[in-house]
Design a protein around this motif. Structure first.
Motif, PDB file in Angstrom:
ATOM      1  N   GLY A 370      -9.574  10.440 -38.746  1.00  0.00           N
ATOM      2  CA  GLY A 370      -9.850  11.511 -39.698  1.00  0.00           C
ATOM      3  C   GLY A 370     -10.174  12.835 -39.049  1.00  0.00           C
ATOM      4  O   GLY A 370     -10.514  13.807 -39.725  1.00  0.00           O
ATOM      5  N   TYR A 371     -10.067  12.917 -37.742  1.00  0.00           N
ATOM      6  CA  TYR A 371     -10.355  14.168 -37.025  1.00  0.00           C
ATOM      7  C   TYR A 371      -9.339  15.243 -37.403  1.00  0.00           C
ATOM      8  O   TYR A 371      -8.134  15.004 -37.391  1.00  0.00           O
ATOM      9  CB  TYR A 371     -10.309  13.909 -35.513  1.00  0.00           C
ATOM     10  N   THR A 372      -9.815  16.433 -37.747  1.00  0.00           N
ATOM     11  CA  THR A 372      -8.925  17.505 -38.199  1.00  0.00           C
ATOM     12  C   THR A 372      -8.936  18.737 -37.299  1.00  0.00           C
ATOM     13  O   THR A 372      -8.371  19.770 -37.653  1.00  0.00           O
ATOM     14  CB  THR A 372      -9.322  17.945 -39.629  1.00  0.00           C
ATOM     15  N   GLY A 373      -9.591  18.633 -36.145  1.00  0.00           N
ATOM     16  CA  GLY A 373      -9.639  19.771 -35.234  1.00  0.00           C
ATOM     17  C   GLY A 373      -8.321  19.999 -34.520  1.00  0.00           C
ATOM     18  O   GLY A 373      -7.316  19.338 -34.769  1.00  0.00           O
ATOM     19  N   VAL A 374      -8.343  20.937 -33.598  1.00  0.00           N
ATOM     20  CA  VAL A 374      -7.139  21.328 -32.856  1.00  0.00           C
ATOM     21  C   VAL A 374      -6.988  20.461 -31.614  1.00  0.00           C
ATOM     22  O   VAL A 374      -7.957  20.266 -30.870  1.00  0.00           O
ATOM     23  CB  VAL A 374      -7.214  22.815 -32.442  1.00  0.00           C
ATOM     24  N   ILE A 375      -5.787  19.946 -31.386  1.00  0.00           N
ATOM     25  CA  ILE A 375      -5.499  19.162 -30.183  1.00  0.00           C
ATOM     26  C   ILE A 375      -4.384  19.863 -29.411  1.00  0.00           C
ATOM     27  O   ILE A 375      -3.309  20.123 -29.955  1.00  0.00           O
ATOM     28  CB  ILE A 375      -5.096  17.716 -30.511  1.00  0.00           C
ATOM     29  N   ILE A 376      -4.658  20.156 -28.139  1.00  0.00           N
ATOM     30  CA  ILE A 376      -3.701  20.833 -27.266  1.00  0.00           C
ATOM     31  C   ILE A 376      -3.229  19.852 -26.209  1.00  0.00           C
ATOM     32  O   ILE A 376      -4.031  19.312 -25.448  1.00  0.00           O
ATOM     33  CB  ILE A 376      -4.339  22.058 -26.563  1.00  0.00           C
ATOM     34  N   ALA A 377      -1.923  19.608 -26.142  1.00  0.00           N
ATOM     35  CA  ALA A 377      -1.372  18.730 -25.103  1.00  0.00           C
ATOM     36  C   ALA A 377      -1.284  19.485 -23.791  1.00  0.00           C
ATOM     37  O   ALA A 377      -0.771  20.603 -23.744  1.00  0.00           O
ATOM     38  CB  ALA A 377       0.017  18.241 -25.514  1.00  0.00           C
ATOM     39  N   LYS A 384      12.173  19.338 -25.249  1.00  0.00           N
ATOM     40  CA  LYS A 384      12.061  19.638 -26.677  1.00  0.00           C
ATOM     41  C   LYS A 384      11.744  18.391 -27.502  1.00  0.00           C
ATOM     42  O   LYS A 384      10.927  18.430 -28.427  1.00  0.00           O
ATOM     43  CB  LYS A 384      13.363  20.275 -27.167  1.00  0.00           C
ATOM     44  N   ASN A 385      12.377  17.269 -27.155  1.00  0.00           N
ATOM     45  CA  ASN A 385      12.149  16.029 -27.903  1.00  0.00           C
ATOM     46  C   ASN A 385      10.705  15.572 -27.793  1.00  0.00           C
ATOM     47  O   ASN A 385      10.112  15.095 -28.763  1.00  0.00           O
ATOM     48  CB  ASN A 385      13.091  14.931 -27.416  1.00  0.00           C
ATOM     49  N   ASN A 386      10.141  15.701 -26.596  1.00  0.00           N
ATOM     50  CA  ASN A 386       8.744  15.302 -26.397  1.00  0.00           C
ATOM     51  C   ASN A 386       7.801  16.196 -27.192  1.00  0.00           C
ATOM     52  O   ASN A 386       6.841  15.722 -27.802  1.00  0.00           O
ATOM     53  CB  ASN A 386       8.383  15.352 -24.914  1.00  0.00           C
ATOM     54  N   ILE A 387       8.074  17.507 -27.179  1.00  0.00           N
ATOM     55  CA  ILE A 387       7.212  18.446 -27.898  1.00  0.00           C
ATOM     56  C   ILE A 387       7.271  18.179 -29.403  1.00  0.00           C
ATOM     57  O   ILE A 387       6.266  18.244 -30.109  1.00  0.00           O
ATOM     58  CB  ILE A 387       7.621  19.893 -27.565  1.00  0.00           C
ATOM     59  N   GLU A 388       8.458  17.852 -29.904  1.00  0.00           N
ATOM     60  CA  GLU A 388       8.589  17.508 -31.323  1.00  0.00           C
ATOM     61  C   GLU A 388       7.797  16.239 -31.644  1.00  0.00           C
ATOM     62  O   GLU A 388       7.178  16.128 -32.708  1.00  0.00           O
ATOM     63  CB  GLU A 388      10.067  17.320 -31.673  1.00  0.00           C
ATOM     64  N   HIS A 389       7.819  15.286 -30.709  1.00  0.00           N
ATOM     65  CA  HIS A 389       7.050  14.045 -30.904  1.00  0.00           C
ATOM     66  C   HIS A 389       5.559  14.348 -30.914  1.00  0.00           C
ATOM     67  O   HIS A 389       4.806  13.781 -31.730  1.00  0.00           O
ATOM     68  CB  HIS A 389       7.381  13.051 -29.795  1.00  0.00           C
ATOM     69  N   TYR A 390       5.122  15.257 -30.021  1.00  0.00           N
ATOM     70  CA  TYR A 390       3.710  15.637 -29.988  1.00  0.00           C
ATOM     71  C   TYR A 390       3.285  16.184 -31.359  1.00  0.00           C
ATOM     72  O   TYR A 390       2.230  15.826 -31.891  1.00  0.00           O
ATOM     73  CB  TYR A 390       3.456  16.718 -28.928  1.00  0.00           C
ATOM     74  N   ALA A 391       4.112  17.054 -31.920  1.00  0.00           N
ATOM     75  CA  ALA A 391       3.790  17.659 -33.215  1.00  0.00           C
ATOM     76  C   ALA A 391       3.728  16.591 -34.308  1.00  0.00           C
ATOM     77  O   ALA A 391       2.863  16.639 -35.199  1.00  0.00           O
ATOM     78  CB  ALA A 391       4.826  18.716 -33.564  1.00  0.00           C
ATOM     79  N   ASP A 444      -2.615  19.846 -42.371  1.00  0.00           N
ATOM     80  CA  ASP A 444      -3.152  20.484 -41.161  1.00  0.00           C
ATOM     81  C   ASP A 444      -3.302  21.983 -41.436  1.00  0.00           C
ATOM     82  O   ASP A 444      -2.438  22.795 -41.112  1.00  0.00           O
ATOM     83  CB  ASP A 444      -2.205  20.233 -39.984  1.00  0.00           C
ATOM     84  N   ILE A 445      -4.421  22.335 -42.049  1.00  0.00           N
ATOM     85  CA  ILE A 445      -4.656  23.722 -42.462  1.00  0.00           C
ATOM     86  C   ILE A 445      -4.664  24.681 -41.273  1.00  0.00           C
ATOM     87  O   ILE A 445      -4.035  25.750 -41.322  1.00  0.00           O
ATOM     88  CB  ILE A 445      -5.969  23.823 -43.269  1.00  0.00           C
ATOM     89  N   PRO A 446      -5.339  24.361 -40.147  1.00  0.00           N
ATOM     90  CA  PRO A 446      -5.314  25.283 -39.013  1.00  0.00           C
ATOM     91  C   PRO A 446      -3.896  25.564 -38.507  1.00  0.00           C
ATOM     92  O   PRO A 446      -3.562  26.696 -38.149  1.00  0.00           O
ATOM     93  CB  PRO A 446      -6.150  24.551 -37.946  1.00  0.00           C
ATOM     94  N   ASP A 447      -3.069  24.523 -38.482  1.00  0.00           N
ATOM     95  CA  ASP A 447      -1.701  24.711 -38.000  1.00  0.00           C
ATOM     96  C   ASP A 447      -0.908  25.601 -38.957  1.00  0.00           C
ATOM     97  O   ASP A 447      -0.125  26.447 -38.537  1.00  0.00           O
ATOM     98  CB  ASP A 447      -1.009  23.359 -37.855  1.00  0.00           C
ATOM     99  N   MET A 448      -1.142  25.436 -40.271  1.00  0.00           N
ATOM    100  CA  MET A 448      -0.431  26.270 -41.242  1.00  0.00           C
ATOM    101  C   MET A 448      -0.878  27.723 -41.126  1.00  0.00           C
ATOM    102  O   MET A 448      -0.069  28.652 -41.202  1.00  0.00           O
ATOM    103  CB  MET A 448      -0.686  25.762 -42.657  1.00  0.00           C
ATOM    104  N   ILE A 449      -2.177  27.944 -40.944  1.00  0.00           N
ATOM    105  CA  ILE A 449      -2.698  29.304 -40.796  1.00  0.00           C
ATOM    106  C   ILE A 449      -2.091  29.965 -39.566  1.00  0.00           C
ATOM    107  O   ILE A 449      -1.734  31.148 -39.575  1.00  0.00           O
ATOM    108  CB  ILE A 449      -4.239  29.282 -40.703  1.00  0.00           C
ATOM    109  N   ASP A 450      -1.955  29.174 -38.497  1.00  0.00           N
ATOM    110  CA  ASP A 450      -1.327  29.708 -37.286  1.00  0.00           C
ATOM    111  C   ASP A 450       0.121  30.100 -37.563  1.00  0.00           C
ATOM    112  O   ASP A 450       0.598  31.134 -37.087  1.00  0.00           O
ATOM    113  CB  ASP A 450      -1.389  28.677 -36.167  1.00  0.00           C
TER     114      ASP A 450
END
Length: 553
Positions: A370-377, A384-391, A444-450
């Motif tokens: 349930g964690y909703t904070g920001v996660i940076i890989a 590109k495929n890996n980055i899409e998987h991360y998202a 993911d509200i923070p991601d949408m705001i970004d």
């Protein structure tokens, strides 16, 4: 070209006379240079005779020595050709002195042919090790950690230079090293690997090559948008940069390496590439500015999940200087534990490659809690495929390694407003909604705001537009499902999925994807089931969205 190849299993500490050994080597190398108009000179040092002797060889592609002269060439004042002193200079004493010095050190010296042309001068010395000292090899002193999956391409017109550098990289742990004897061949290889989605991690190119030199190769590579982001290092023969120095201003290369390449320098360069620490030196003005910024604002809580101890310590120290509260974890398992214990952590720097539990596994478990904070890989992998998987699994952004202070600062500034908004807007309703829906992140509200450029007004408008559009799409989808028109139903599902992804409404993505797949298979009953699930989630989303818009106002 001068090439050096050393057997790095040789003990690091040896008893002997370094001054005299250097004198012999210089005499033989100068002799090789004198009689080699073009090609190469290669110095090799290796163990021989069951590791009891050191063998030094100076191999050249010069004029060579005839069989009749080989026995006399080490005599005092002897030169193989009577015109040698006129054409090349010198007295011929160098080889005689070298023979005497080698004999005084209980070694042997000689010369033989180098096929297809040139000579190989060699000498041996007994291998003497100090007593009561642990034998450490040269390699153990200068080992670099190269990730096993690293793909490297070497480009040089000299086959000996390629073999030498390839062997050095193998010595340092690289197992996937390709070579190309020219820039044209290299470009073909780079483009092919790019198409296969297996690009080279590092490309090293020689500056001086026929047809296309290192600079022109870099220009050609950077003109192609598909491969221009290749990590590129230029290999420069010592003393040859000269008038080319201004070319550095083009910033085409990630770094420069000088020939003849030494293992220690190569090791240091690779260590820097894979483990570049952030610059910790903040000026007093910067520190004061950071303190001023945090006055009266939410102090971010940041978790650094990184198994490399130096990187972890440096990153944590830097974040402390930005006035953040910092937690650290050495693996994914610890990261999960820290988040469960401190659910108010605002941001996680998540290293992807970690022991016990990697960053991917840890992220999935953290999002499921349930964690909703920001996660940076944090990763060196930019596929590109890996980055899409991360998202897809809930990672918000990527910090590419090797990283420095400015990159970390950019990430913090990018998500700074999200920290404050999240702190201001967090309510039990939102958390409870996510738990009830059993989703890692429903919206993911923070991601949408970004995505909206941190513009809250624009975010509100986009959400309202999404609601109106999705109402129509769901109605159309129901009509198409009831009539069995699966072709148009595919379009409805795809549009719902795309618009939901655009606003980071992750909870609706999966059922929309399942709806699309069912429509493609012509399974109308399954499609209706997934569509009903979308309708339920959409009603919940509308309720959550209207509450969120009120808070923004």
């Amino acid at each position: 070209e001068l090439i050096t190849d050393i057997d790095y299993s040789i003990p690091y500490l040896i008893l002997g006379d370094p001054t005299r050994i250097q004198q012999v080597l210089l005499n033989l190398l100068k002799n090789a240079v004198k009689f080699t108009n073009k090609g190469y000179i290669r110095l090799t040092i290796q163990l021989c005779k069951k590791n009891t002797e050191l063998l030094f060889k100076i191999q050249d592609s010069g004029i060579g020595v005839s069989d009749t002269k080989k026995k006399e060439i080490f005599d005092n004042y002897f030169q193989a050709h009577n015109y040698t002193s006129r054409q090349f200079g010198g007295t011929g004493l160098g080889l005689a002195i070298s023979k005497d010095l080698v004999h005084l050190m209980n070694g042997k010296i000689g010369v033989k042919d180098n096929l297809p042309g040139g000579s190989i001068f060699w000498f041996t010395l007994p291998l003497l090790l100090p007593e009561k000292t642990t034998t450490t090899t040269f390699l153990q002193k200068h080992m670099a950690t190269i990730p096993p999956q690293t793909k490297i391409l070497l480009i040089d017109d000299s086959i000996w230079a390629l073999r030498s550098l390839q062997q050095k990289l193998h010595t340092l742990g690289a197992s996937n090293v390709d070579t190309a004897q020219g820039a044209e061949q290299a470009l073909i290889m780079i483009k092919k690997q790019s198409r296969l989605k297996t690009p080279y991690d590092i490309v090293m190119v020689d500056m001086i090559m026929p047809k296309m030199d290192g600079w022109r190769f870099a220009a050609t590579l950077h003109s192609d948008k598909n491969i221009r982001n290749t990590t590129l290092y230029l290999i420069i023969p010592e003393g040859q940069l000269g008038g080319e120095a201004k070319m550095k201003m083009l910033d085409w290369f990630n770094g420069y390496m000088y020939k003849p390449i030494k293992l220690k320098n190569l090791s240091n360069m690779l260590h820097t590439h894979f483990n570049t620490p952030i610059d910790l030196d903040l000026s007093p003005d910067e520190l004061a500015e950071n303190k001023k910024k945090t006055t009266g604002q939410h102090t971010p809580k940041i978790l650094v999940a990184e198994d490399h101890p130096v990187n972890r310590k440096l990153m944590a120290t830097f974040l402390f200087q930005t006035q953040a509260i910092v937690y650290t974890a050495t693996n994914g398992k610890e990261a999960v534990h820290d988040v469960l214990k401190n659910p108010d952590i605002d941001l996680i720097f998540m290293d992807i490659q970690m022991p016990v539990k990697n960053g991917i596994e840890a992220t999935k478990e953290i999002r499921a809690s349930g964690y909703t904070g920001v996660i940076i890989a944090c990763t060196a992998n930019t596929d590109k495929n890996n980055i899409e998987h991360y998202a897809h699994i809930g990672i918000n952004d990527v910090l590419v390694k090797p990283f420095k202070r400015e990159k970390v600062q950019a990430i913090l500034q990018k998500w700074e407003q999200v920290f404050n908004l999240a702190q201001k807007d967090a309510t039990p309703d939102t958390t409870e909604f996510m738990k009830n829906n059993n989703s890692s992140v429903f919206w993911d509200i923070p991601d949408m705001i970004d995505t909206a450029g941190n513009d809250v007004q624009l975010s509100s408008e986009l959400v309202l537009q999404y609601i109106e559009q999705t109402k129509k799409l769901i109605k159309n989808a129901e009509e198409r499902a009831n009539s069995g028109n699966t072709e148009k139903l595919i379009l409805s599902a795809h549009t719902i999925k795309g618009s939901s992804a655009a606003l980071s409404i992750i909870g609706i993505l999966e059922p929309a994807d399942l709806l699309e797949e069912a429509a493609k298979k012509g399974d109308v009953e399954a499609a209706k089931t997934h569509l009903n699930r979308i309708k339920e989630l959409f009603i919940d989303f509308c309720d959550l969205a209207h509450k969120q818009i009120k808070k923004w106002k």
